[in-house]
Scaffold this active site. Structure first.
Site, PDB file in Angstrom:
ATOM      1  N   ASP A 379      39.868 -26.516 -27.974  1.00  0.00           N
ATOM      2  CA  ASP A 379      40.252 -25.791 -29.174  1.00  0.00           C
ATOM      3  C   ASP A 379      41.196 -24.671 -28.734  1.00  0.00           C
ATOM      4  O   ASP A 379      41.103 -24.197 -27.600  1.00  0.00           O
ATOM      5  CB  ASP A 379      39.004 -25.214 -29.847  1.00  0.00           C
ATOM      6  CG  ASP A 379      39.355 -24.194 -30.911  1.00  0.00           C
ATOM      7  OD1 ASP A 379      40.110 -24.551 -31.834  1.00  0.00           O
ATOM      8  OD2 ASP A 379      38.896 -23.046 -30.801  1.00  0.00           O
ATOM      9  N   LYS A 380      42.102 -24.261 -29.610  1.00  0.00           N
ATOM     10  CA  LYS A 380      43.040 -23.207 -29.229  1.00  0.00           C
ATOM     11  C   LYS A 380      42.482 -21.812 -29.494  1.00  0.00           C
ATOM     12  O   LYS A 380      42.224 -21.035 -28.577  1.00  0.00           O
ATOM     13  CB  LYS A 380      44.368 -23.354 -29.979  1.00  0.00           C
ATOM     14  CG  LYS A 380      45.390 -22.258 -29.631  1.00  0.00           C
ATOM     15  CD  LYS A 380      46.632 -22.346 -30.482  1.00  0.00           C
ATOM     16  CE  LYS A 380      46.356 -21.884 -31.908  1.00  0.00           C
ATOM     17  NZ  LYS A 380      46.045 -20.432 -31.985  1.00  0.00           N
ATOM     18  N   THR A 524      43.624 -28.221 -32.601  1.00  0.00           N
ATOM     19  CA  THR A 524      43.494 -26.968 -33.335  1.00  0.00           C
ATOM     20  C   THR A 524      43.775 -27.151 -34.820  1.00  0.00           C
ATOM     21  O   THR A 524      44.501 -28.065 -35.224  1.00  0.00           O
ATOM     22  CB  THR A 524      44.464 -25.906 -32.762  1.00  0.00           C
ATOM     23  OG1 THR A 524      44.356 -24.699 -33.516  1.00  0.00           O
ATOM     24  CG2 THR A 524      45.902 -26.393 -32.817  1.00  0.00           C
ATOM     25  N   GLY A 525      43.187 -26.272 -35.605  1.00  0.00           N
ATOM     26  CA  GLY A 525      43.475 -26.249 -37.035  1.00  0.00           C
ATOM     27  C   GLY A 525      44.666 -25.378 -37.350  1.00  0.00           C
ATOM     28  O   GLY A 525      45.097 -25.302 -38.513  1.00  0.00           O
ATOM     29  N   LYS A 552      38.727 -33.251 -36.708  1.00  0.00           N
ATOM     30  CA  LYS A 552      38.552 -32.939 -35.287  1.00  0.00           C
ATOM     31  C   LYS A 552      37.592 -33.931 -34.638  1.00  0.00           C
ATOM     32  O   LYS A 552      37.849 -34.444 -33.548  1.00  0.00           O
ATOM     33  CB  LYS A 552      38.033 -31.511 -35.112  1.00  0.00           C
ATOM     34  CG  LYS A 552      39.098 -30.430 -35.247  1.00  0.00           C
ATOM     35  CD  LYS A 552      38.580 -29.080 -34.790  1.00  0.00           C
ATOM     36  CE  LYS A 552      39.705 -28.052 -34.748  1.00  0.00           C
ATOM     37  NZ  LYS A 552      39.258 -26.760 -34.214  1.00  0.00           N
ATOM     38  N   ASP A 571      34.745 -22.948 -29.826  1.00  0.00           N
ATOM     39  CA  ASP A 571      33.953 -21.741 -30.063  1.00  0.00           C
ATOM     40  C   ASP A 571      33.574 -21.525 -31.510  1.00  0.00           C
ATOM     41  O   ASP A 571      32.736 -20.690 -31.813  1.00  0.00           O
ATOM     42  CB  ASP A 571      34.723 -20.511 -29.574  1.00  0.00           C
ATOM     43  CG  ASP A 571      35.871 -20.148 -30.517  1.00  0.00           C
ATOM     44  OD1 ASP A 571      36.599 -21.080 -30.952  1.00  0.00           O
ATOM     45  OD2 ASP A 571      36.035 -18.960 -30.834  1.00  0.00           O
ATOM     46  N   ASP A 575      34.602 -26.309 -34.815  1.00  0.00           N
ATOM     47  CA  ASP A 575      34.554 -27.146 -33.613  1.00  0.00           C
ATOM     48  C   ASP A 575      33.229 -27.889 -33.465  1.00  0.00           C
ATOM     49  O   ASP A 575      33.121 -28.806 -32.649  1.00  0.00           O
ATOM     50  CB  ASP A 575      34.773 -26.288 -32.352  1.00  0.00           C
ATOM     51  CG  ASP A 575      36.094 -25.540 -32.390  1.00  0.00           C
ATOM     52  OD1 ASP A 575      37.098 -26.156 -32.785  1.00  0.00           O
ATOM     53  OD2 ASP A 575      36.108 -24.349 -32.025  1.00  0.00           O
TER      54      ASP A 575
END
Length: 679
Positions: A379-380, A524-525, A552, A571, A575
């Protein structure tokens, strides 16, 4: 991402900001792992049975006759010692052995004999043979072997269950993201606090500055910025005004909002995320436990070898007591003292070793999967980046320097509570005093600094004032960065670009994975331009951007469909489904309770470099597991034939007592080898 979401807009003075504190993760542990094997027995139950059985083992050993390496007939001799032994051993067999006897029934019903079957057979043979010797059969009782086997197996399963994380806690944590109550706005204009479960579609609720949105809905009145980063992965606060949708659990910014509820209960965003987590956890493929596989083989060997030994000696004309003694020796040799600790001891040592390195291992099966990881999906926001705004670049115009432009902006922004304002103010420790602060709704803020009117405004406000931005200042918006402009007495003095700050250790983490032959992937969103900017900075070539939580998990499935073992690192709430879907879910320790509870491994230090550390520990752990299993089972190749009497003609006979000693020695070797994992 729409440009207005990046504009330095919707900013009012944030008085009485009272954002709710992040609730501590306090979900109770849940013995969800190996339900079939441990069904009906909790961690506390195994611990209690272990301590009780261990206490009774002391007098059993003291009263047992002809112990190995003991010259006296008994350590303690009392009248009726054999019958006291029988009573103590019967209690240990029924009380301490109960989980294994019940496990035997379940495994046989399911036609999948494993560790429980082997343990149950071993303790039953030892108990039946020993009892027969007390009541007339020629031979020596092996109650001490029965008692120690029960103790060690209870200890192994107790250690194992304590090492298992609570996957179901993820679903419990989701509920804590919601506020405790909602401010219901009645038709007469009054506001009353109500429980969330009483809200219905069409109700109107008031969301004050700093509060969480109580339900999914549509903004009816008001303007504000809403932090949805934990829910959607969107790093920048999102501007909300009448007609925009808001998500339950998101944190409101500096303005008040009146929201019309559009979804409640199972239809809400968080409920759908919870369902995705539940489905992914239930459908996650788990490799059968290594020890169970070895136990199945040993069960077949023990039963087959024992039956063959008994039949062979009787066919050769030997007396029944001799044949039974040889059979019991075979069964005792196959007793899984070492096997019962081979895996749990490695798990316990590796869990402790991981903790010293900032790794919290929640699921031991993650180790077996982690050794084969071929791709790590990051995830970013909050994982590769800090999840907060920071100043990325400053352009100064005229004779001013970048530091001077930043100092002027910080002096004004220090009086605002907007996330962008806090990011700019944090860059300057000593700021000039500002007076006459005024918020410009939808445009920015301004104040008097050192006698000059300083305004920090959005690009849209620049156009309204008729001030043209230079090409250099406009170029700051490339890569999806948020740009604000600084005006001094109406003249363009400079521009400031803000972006989600990339963690300084992220590039090293990506490079470390590539050195291991593992592909790093970003999921990532956030918008594509932002994602690609961060990916280029870190050297990541494969990027999935603007991905919703449901997608995702689907994206992780897509990566796995290529035959690659995938780890997901994240996090946020958004996610959680992907963490549950991945072969190995890895959560950043500073993330949400939901992400932490869903993951197999937690990075306590929130350092992405620890992903490579976790994989290295997983590989070392698996090697130790294999070594222990080889030792715990391999000696049977020699010991079982000797116990069966293959060397009888040469005068080599392995008695049940000698077999028990060998088993004890193998247990010591397994324990020492497991401890070497610390090194």
């Amino acid at each position: 991402m729409a440009q207005e979401q990046h504009d330095h807009a919707d900013r009012e003075s944030h008085e009485g900001h009272g954002g709710e504190s992040h609730e501590a993760h306090g979900s109770e542990s849940h013995e969800a792992h190996d339900r079939g094997r441990h069904e009906g027995h909790s961690v506390a139950d195994f611990g209690r049975r272990f301590w009780v059985s261990l206490a009774l083992t002391v007098p059993v050993i003291a009263l047992s006759p002809h112990l190995p390496f003991v010259q006296a007939e008994r350590l303690v001799d009392i009248p009726g010692a054999d019958y006291v032994l029988f009573a103590l051993a019967t209690f240990i067999y029924l009380y301490g052995g109960r989980p294994f006897l019940l496990g035997l029934v379940r495994e046989l019903r399911g036609r999948r004999p494993g560790m429980m079957t082997l343990v149950a057979v071993a303790i039953t043979v030892a108990y039946a043979y020993s009892t027969a010797t007390v009541f007339g059969l020629a031979g020596m009782p092996l109650y001490w072997e029965l008692a120690t086997l029960v103790d060690i197996m209870l200890l192994g399963h107790w250690v194992e269950m304590r090492s298992v994380g609570a996957a179901s806690a993820a679903l419990e944590s989701l509920a804590r993201l919601m506020p405790q109550a909602a401010h219901l706005l009645r038709e007469d204009g009054t506001v009353v606090d109500v429980a969330l479960e009483t809200l219905a579609v069409g109700d109107t609720v008031l969301v004050r500055p700093g509060e969480k949105v109580p339900a999914d809905g549509e903004v009816a009145e008001g303007e504000s910025s809403v932090d949805e980063s934990l829910l959607t992965g969107e790093s920048a606060p999102v501007a909300k005004r009448a007609g925009d949708e808001v998500i339950g659990g998101a944190v409101n910014g500096e303005g008040s909002l009146t929201v019309t509820v559009t979804r409640t209960g199972a239809e809400s965003f968080l409920s759908q995320v919870a369902e995705l987590v539940r489905e992914a956890q239930e459908s996650k493929s788990r490799t059968q436990d290594l020890a169970d596989r070895a136990a199945l083989v040993l069960t077949l060997v023990a039963l087959g070898g024992g039956a063959t030994t008994l039949a062979a000696w009787l066919a050769l004309g030997r007396e029944l007591p001799f044949a039974i003694e040889r059979t019991v020796a075979v069964m005792v040799i196959a007793c899984p003292h070492a096997l019962g600790l081979a895996i749990p001891l490695v798990v316990a040592v590796s869990t402790a070793a991981g903790a010293r390195r900032g790794l919290l291992v929640r699921d031991r099966m993650a180790f077996e999967n982690a050794r084969r990881i071929g791709a790590v999906v990051f995830d970013k926001t909050g994982t590769l980046t800090s999840g907060r705004f920071g100043v990325a670049e400053v352009v100064a115009l005229g004779d001013r320097t970048g530091s001077e432009v930043l100092a002027l902006a910080a002096a004004v922004e220090a009086l605002s509570e907007h996330p962008i304002a806090r990011a700019i103010a944090a860059e300057v420790e000593r700021r000039a005093p500002a007076t006459g602060f005024r918020a410009l709704p939808g445009r920015g803020v301004e104040a008097i600094v050192d006698g000059a009117t300083v305004a920090v405004v959005s690009p849209g406000a620049m156009a309204e004032r008729g001030v043209a931005a230079t090409a250099e200042a406009s170029a700051l918006a490339e890569g999806g960065r948020t740009v604000v402009h600084v005006l001094v007495d109406g003249e363009h003095a400079g521009a400031i670009a803000l972006a989600d700050v990339v963690r300084p250790e992220s590039a090293e983490a990506v490079a470390g994975l590539r050195a291991l032959g593992i592909e790093p992937i970003m999921l990532t969103g956030d918008s594509r331009v932002v994602a690609e900017r961060v990916a280029a900075e870190l050297g990541i070539t494969r990027v999935y951007a603007e991905v919703l939580p449901a997608d995702k998990a689907a994206t992780v499935r897509e990566v796995r469909s290529a035959g690659v073992v995938v780890a997901m690192v994240g996090d946020g709430v958004n996610d959680a489904p992907a963490l549950a879907e991945a072969d190995v879910g890895i959560a950043i320790g500073a993330g949400t309770d939901v992400a932490v509870a869903t993951a197999d491994v937690v990075l306590v230090r929130s350092d992405p470099r620890d992903v490579a550390t976790a994989i290295g520990l997983a590989r070392a752990t698996y090697r130790k597991m294999l070594q222990n299993l080889v030792w715990a089972t391999g000696y049977n190749v020699i010991a079982i034939p000797l116990a069966a009497g293959v060397g009888y003609s040469a005068g080599i006979v392995l008695s049940p007592a000698a077999g028990a000693v060998l088993m004890s020695l193998s247990t010591v070797v397994v324990a020492i080898n497991a401890r070497r994992l610390r090194v």
